[in-house]
Design an enzyme around this catalytic site. Sequence first.
Site, PDB file in Angstrom:
ATOM      1  N   LYS A  58       9.563   4.104  -1.929  1.00  0.00           N
ATOM      2  CA  LYS A  58       9.439   3.888  -0.530  1.00  0.00           C
ATOM      3  C   LYS A  58      10.165   3.240   0.626  1.00  0.00           C
ATOM      4  O   LYS A  58      10.280   3.665   2.022  1.00  0.00           O
ATOM      5  CB  LYS A  58       8.444   2.591  -0.782  1.00  0.00           C
ATOM      6  CG  LYS A  58       6.671   3.106  -1.902  1.00  0.00           C
ATOM      7  CD  LYS A  58       5.678   1.975  -1.520  1.00  0.00           C
ATOM      8  CE  LYS A  58       4.713   2.388  -2.674  1.00  0.00           C
ATOM      9  NZ  LYS A  58       4.062   1.796  -3.106  1.00  0.00           N
ATOM     10  N   GLN A 102       3.399  -4.732  -3.840  1.00  0.00           N
ATOM     11  CA  GLN A 102       3.204  -4.150  -4.868  1.00  0.00           C
ATOM     12  C   GLN A 102       2.852  -4.524  -6.168  1.00  0.00           C
ATOM     13  O   GLN A 102       2.555  -5.231  -6.469  1.00  0.00           O
ATOM     14  CB  GLN A 102       5.075  -3.580  -5.411  1.00  0.00           C
ATOM     15  CG  GLN A 102       4.785  -2.341  -6.325  1.00  0.00           C
ATOM     16  CD  GLN A 102       4.653  -1.179  -6.098  1.00  0.00           C
ATOM     17  OE1 GLN A 102       4.895  -0.978  -5.108  1.00  0.00           O
ATOM     18  NE2 GLN A 102       3.246  -0.728  -7.052  1.00  0.00           N
ATOM     19  N   ASP A 125      -1.861  -0.686   3.210  1.00  0.00           N
ATOM     20  CA  ASP A 125      -2.103  -0.081   2.098  1.00  0.00           C
ATOM     21  C   ASP A 125      -3.629  -0.650   1.733  1.00  0.00           C
ATOM     22  O   ASP A 125      -4.166   0.050   1.274  1.00  0.00           O
ATOM     23  CB  ASP A 125      -1.432  -1.159   1.050  1.00  0.00           C
ATOM     24  CG  ASP A 125      -1.042  -0.183  -0.040  1.00  0.00           C
ATOM     25  OD1 ASP A 125      -1.543   1.005   0.408  1.00  0.00           O
ATOM     26  OD2 ASP A 125      -0.922  -1.058  -0.920  1.00  0.00           O
TER      27      ASP A 125
END
Length: 285
Positions: A58, A102, A125
């Site tokens: 990413k 994450q 996200d």
Amino acid sequence: MSQAHQARLMDGTGLARRIVEEASRRAAEVTRRTGTAPCLATVLVGEDPASVTYVRMKRNRCRKAGIESRQVSLPATTTTAELVDTLTALSADPSVHGILLQHPVGPRIDERAAFEAIAPEKDVDGVTLSSYAAMSFGLPGFLSCTPGGIMRLLDEYDVDLAGRRAVVVGRSAILGKPVGMLLLGRDATVTYCHSRTKDLPSLLREADVVVAAVGRPELIRGEDIKPGAVVVDAGYNPGNVGDVHFDSAVTRAGLITPVPGGVGPMTIATLLEQTVTGAERQLGL
């Protein structure tokens, strides 16, 4: 349907490339107009090899797209309170426009409490309750990235969802549940299936659209697919296989996503696009 039939592949790699190119153009415009590049902060707890690899990927994609990437690495011994403090501080930092925690974060941490420490305007996200509610009601907000990417793929291939029967296999908070709500918002008739669903194959055989998001390799077989159905495989398992047995499903489906090269690239493209959108909003553009 003849065994000679081959479904049309839904190319996530090509579509993702175009989305990222447009996001890169917008990021450059943000930087030109404000002197500030869009910034995505990535928070990683512990050193899980897969998570470390995902974060590195990413960051590389961010750099290529002209998005600043800030990594915050925390030890595996981090407590929920410490992680919440870190995310709260990033939420208050005006130089950060998007935050990615994450996951998984490990059994020591209350993942939901951590997600809720992310400010909704920086939740690129799409993991907070606020984002989920906005998405479910069709209000402005950030989509969960994989479901958002799936919807873009369906649009790219002109899949008309109104009145179609959609079966979502999986009910996770970041994939199964939100993609079902997005499909419902497009007037599909949605059935959620999961580990306790009885006679899954019979439900699949009625589905015009199947979204596989259960994390079990090749669970769904070609004989379970209605001829001509749209099959979206959001699974990614060891050995580069999805949740659908591709070789048998490709002879029955009308459209199908490959693994890899289908849903995966769309997830990261959506993340980058939403980071730029977050920066534009926060900088008043």
